[in-house]
Design a protein around this motif. Structure first.
Motif, mmCIF file in Angstrom:
data_model
loop_
_atom_site.group_PDB
_atom_site.id
_atom_site.type_symbol
_atom_site.label_atom_id
_atom_site.label_comp_id
_atom_site.label_asym_id
_atom_site.label_seq_id
_atom_site.Cartn_x
_atom_site.Cartn_y
_atom_site.Cartn_z
ATOM 1 N N ARG A 1 -51.271 24.659 -42.818
ATOM 2 C CA ARG A 1 -49.956 25.083 -43.032
ATOM 3 C C ARG A 1 -49.341 25.027 -44.426
ATOM 4 N NH1 ARG A 1 -46.279 25.148 -37.967
ATOM 5 N NH2 ARG A 1 -46.098 27.361 -39.174
ATOM 6 N N LYS B 1 -48.721 12.208 -33.734
ATOM 7 C CA LYS B 1 -49.231 11.984 -32.373
ATOM 8 C C LYS B 1 -50.448 11.364 -31.973
ATOM 9 C CE LYS B 1 -47.102 16.728 -32.102
ATOM 10 N NZ LYS B 1 -47.288 18.008 -31.530
ATOM 11 N N GLU C 1 -58.035 19.614 -32.660
ATOM 12 C CA GLU C 1 -56.400 19.536 -32.742
ATOM 13 C C GLU C 1 -56.108 21.352 -32.761
ATOM 14 O OE1 GLU C 1 -55.669 15.940 -35.353
ATOM 15 O OE2 GLU C 1 -55.437 17.837 -36.476
ATOM 16 N N ASP D 1 -46.253 20.602 -36.567
ATOM 17 C CA ASP D 1 -45.678 21.185 -35.631
ATOM 18 C C ASP D 1 -44.387 21.461 -35.887
ATOM 19 O OD1 ASP D 1 -44.719 21.890 -33.285
ATOM 20 O OD2 ASP D 1 -45.522 20.347 -32.085
HETATM 21 C C1 LIG Z 1 -50.384 13.243 -43.132
HETATM 22 C C2 LIG Z 1 -51.276 13.068 -41.568
HETATM 23 C C3 LIG Z 1 -51.871 11.839 -41.458
HETATM 24 C C4 LIG Z 1 -52.216 11.546 -40.217
HETATM 25 N N1 LIG Z 1 -53.105 10.212 -39.964
HETATM 26 C C5 LIG Z 1 -53.203 9.991 -38.735
HETATM 27 C C6 LIG Z 1 -53.809 8.566 -38.324
HETATM 28 O O1 LIG Z 1 -53.623 7.602 -39.389
HETATM 29 N N2 LIG Z 1 -54.075 8.420 -37.115
HETATM 30 C C7 LIG Z 1 -54.207 9.197 -36.153
HETATM 31 O O2 LIG Z 1 -54.524 9.071 -35.181
HETATM 32 N N3 LIG Z 1 -53.787 10.461 -36.583
HETATM 33 C C8 LIG Z 1 -53.296 10.864 -37.649
HETATM 34 N N4 LIG Z 1 -53.067 12.036 -37.756
HETATM 35 C C9 LIG Z 1 -53.138 13.271 -36.902
HETATM 36 C C10 LIG Z 1 -52.276 13.548 -35.977
HETATM 37 O O3 LIG Z 1 -52.131 12.194 -35.101
HETATM 38 C C11 LIG Z 1 -52.402 14.656 -35.056
HETATM 39 O O4 LIG Z 1 -53.652 14.644 -34.526
HETATM 40 C C12 LIG Z 1 -52.495 15.918 -35.914
HETATM 41 O O5 LIG Z 1 -51.472 15.987 -36.781
HETATM 42 C C13 LIG Z 1 -52.202 16.913 -34.972
HETATM 43 O O6 LIG Z 1 -50.805 16.917 -34.319
HETATM 44 P P1 LIG Z 1 -49.501 17.846 -35.014
HETATM 45 O O7 LIG Z 1 -48.275 17.065 -34.658
HETATM 46 O O8 LIG Z 1 -50.054 18.345 -36.382
HETATM 47 O O9 LIG Z 1 -49.780 19.209 -34.189
HETATM 48 P P2 LIG Z 1 -50.363 19.661 -32.704
HETATM 49 O O10 LIG Z 1 -49.773 18.720 -31.721
HETATM 50 O O11 LIG Z 1 -51.872 19.593 -33.083
HETATM 51 O O12 LIG Z 1 -49.913 21.221 -32.700
HETATM 52 C C14 LIG Z 1 -48.687 21.480 -32.429
HETATM 53 C C15 LIG Z 1 -48.314 22.866 -32.820
HETATM 54 O O13 LIG Z 1 -48.451 22.889 -34.173
HETATM 55 C C16 LIG Z 1 -48.901 24.191 -34.733
HETATM 56 N N5 LIG Z 1 -50.030 23.892 -35.633
HETATM 57 C C17 LIG Z 1 -50.576 22.672 -35.587
HETATM 58 N N6 LIG Z 1 -51.741 22.752 -36.431
HETATM 59 C C18 LIG Z 1 -51.471 23.933 -37.040
HETATM 60 C C19 LIG Z 1 -52.138 24.391 -38.204
HETATM 61 N N7 LIG Z 1 -53.475 23.965 -38.821
HETATM 62 N N8 LIG Z 1 -51.935 25.915 -38.499
HETATM 63 C C20 LIG Z 1 -50.872 26.643 -37.848
HETATM 64 N N9 LIG Z 1 -50.199 25.898 -36.725
HETATM 65 C C21 LIG Z 1 -50.388 24.543 -36.706
HETATM 66 C C22 LIG Z 1 -49.012 25.202 -33.731
HETATM 67 O O14 LIG Z 1 -48.118 25.762 -33.387
HETATM 68 C C23 LIG Z 1 -49.475 23.899 -32.671
HETATM 69 O O15 LIG Z 1 -49.306 24.500 -31.123
HETATM 70 C C24 LIG Z 1 -52.302 12.481 -39.160
HETATM 71 C C25 LIG Z 1 -51.840 13.470 -39.408
HETATM 72 C C26 LIG Z 1 -51.196 13.767 -40.602
HETATM 73 C C27 LIG Z 1 -50.596 15.186 -40.780
#
Ligand SMILES: Cc1cc2nc3c(=O)[nH]c(=O)nc-3n(C[C@H](O)[C@H](O)[C@H](O)COP(=O)(O)OP(=O)(O)OC[C@H]3O[C@@H](n4cnc5c(N)ncnc54)[C@H](O)[C@@H]3O)c2cc1C
Length: 305
Positions: free
Chosen positions: A256, A185, A290, A226
């Motif tokens: 998670r 995202k 986040e 998510d």
């Molecule tokens: C492996 C990996 C590599 C990444 N690399 C980059 C990168 O190179 N550049 C960059 O800009 N971003 C990177 N990101 C971060 C990414 O852009 C998001 O900011 C981050 O993953 C949060 O978004 P989300 O999709 O996980 O869920 P979110 O939109 O944060 O959350 C959505 C829903 O998911 C659930 N949730 C989320 N986190 C948790 C938790 N910890 N525990 C329980 N429930 C939860 C909740 O229900 C929440 O409402 C990376 C993420 C991952 C996982």
């Protein structure tokens, strides 16, 4: 409330004074729950355990926005030593790198020199390198470097962020490389001039990008915690009979854990992004932005020591 706390932690993530203090206090903020140690030697037993449990890993040396040539060289050397250690210990792990830690903000030649060294060492050891995506002001430069290097090195992937308006076009431009793409995202503080500020639009765009990349036949890493994104991907691959070896789920270390295990037990590839190093402040603050619930374990960390 959620939007305010996200902006607050993203603002703190750029605070240089707190960054310096955090380094001095070590893992007092509870950062040890989400990072793999202060150096790679400390991360090795963790990676070994994750591999034994059936997970793949990508390991990231924390550090970004480097302005000194010496520090950028140290980061590049650290990457090369890490690649050798991965080979020596036969770990099932890729590496992730941030180009600002390797000199992107200093000069193009410097970052290219470092990436050439890293990629040839990684190629010799059969290791894939993913270039993380940083804030939008650096997105164009990062993708141009990716394209130049990808012509020479197949063991290279990068990241597309669904919050940016430009991302679908970027993904289209990368098609010619059949790239290994991690779809996320997006984690930085961006303006409404370049990014969707509405969470629902970011989510819809991520689904759209996942679908497009998978149906175009390119290997796709869905990096999200998510449930909605994960369920969407599972439904999509079932519907289109896309085999499990064409995609993987990626999650951050310490986030998670139960979901990570459940997906792995269902037969999906799950890769854990494991950061390590002393420069954990910016990474940690973005994770708090986040998910403010993470503040609870951070506060517990401070007061229990
Ligand atoms: C492996 C990996 C590599 C990444 N690399 C980059 C990168 O190179 N550049 C960059 O800009 N971003 C990177 N990101 C971060 C990414 O852009 C998001 O900011 C981050 O993953 C949060 O978004 P989300 O999709 O996980 O869920 P979110 O939109 O944060 O959350 C959505 C829903 O998911 C659930 N949730 C989320 N986190 C948790 C938790 N910890 N525990 C329980 N429930 C939860 C909740 O229900 C929440 O409402 C990376 C993420 C991952 C996982």
């Amino acid at each position: 409330m959620e939007a305010i706390s996200r902006r607050f932690f993203l603002y703190l993530s750029n605070n240089k004074v707190l960054d310096r203090l955090a380094k001095r206090w070590g893992s007092r903020f509870g950062a040890d729950k989400i990072i793999g140690g202060e150096n790679f030697s400390q991360a090795i037993p963790l990676i070994t355990q994750l591999n034994q449990d059936g997970f793949r890993v990508t390991v990231d040396h924390l550090g970004e926005f480097v302005n000194s040539v010496e520090v950028a060289r140290e980061h590049a050397q650290e990457c090369i030593q890490r690649i050798r250690a991965i080979g020596y210990h036969q770990l099932n792990t890729e590496i992730s790198v941030k180009l600002t830690s390797l000199g992107l903000d200093i000069s193009n030649d410097l970052v290219m020199e470092h990436m050439e060294l890293i990629l040839s060492a990684a190629k010799e050891s059969g290791i894939t390198v993913t270039i993380d995506m940083e804030d939008s002001s650096r997105c164009h430069a990062i993708l141009e470097i990716f394209k130049t290097l990808r012509r020479k090195y197949e063991n290279l992937g990068t990241v597309i962020q669904s919050y940016l308006f430009r991302s679908e076009k970027d993904m289209d431009d990368l098609q010619q490389f059949s790239p290994y793409l991690r779809l996320v995202k997006g984690a930085y503080k961006e303006s409404g001039k370049v990014a969707f500020l509405d969470k629902q639009m970011v989510d819809e765009n991520l689904k759209h990008l996942i679908k497009k990349n998978l149906l175009n036949g390119h290997y796709t890493a869905v990096a999200s915690h998510d449930d909605a994104m994960i369920d969407y991907t599972i439904k999509l691959v079932e519907e289109h009979k896309i085999p499990n070896d064409r995609f993987e789920f990626q999650m951050l270390y310490g986030m998670r854990n139960q979901l990570q295990s459940d997906l792995m037990e269902k037969g999906y590839t799950v890769r854990i992004y494991l950061p390590y190093g002393e420069d954990w402040y910016g990474y940690f603050m973005r994770r708090l932005a986040e998910r403010p619930a993470n503040v609870a374990f951070a506060l517990k960390g401070i007061f229990s020591k």
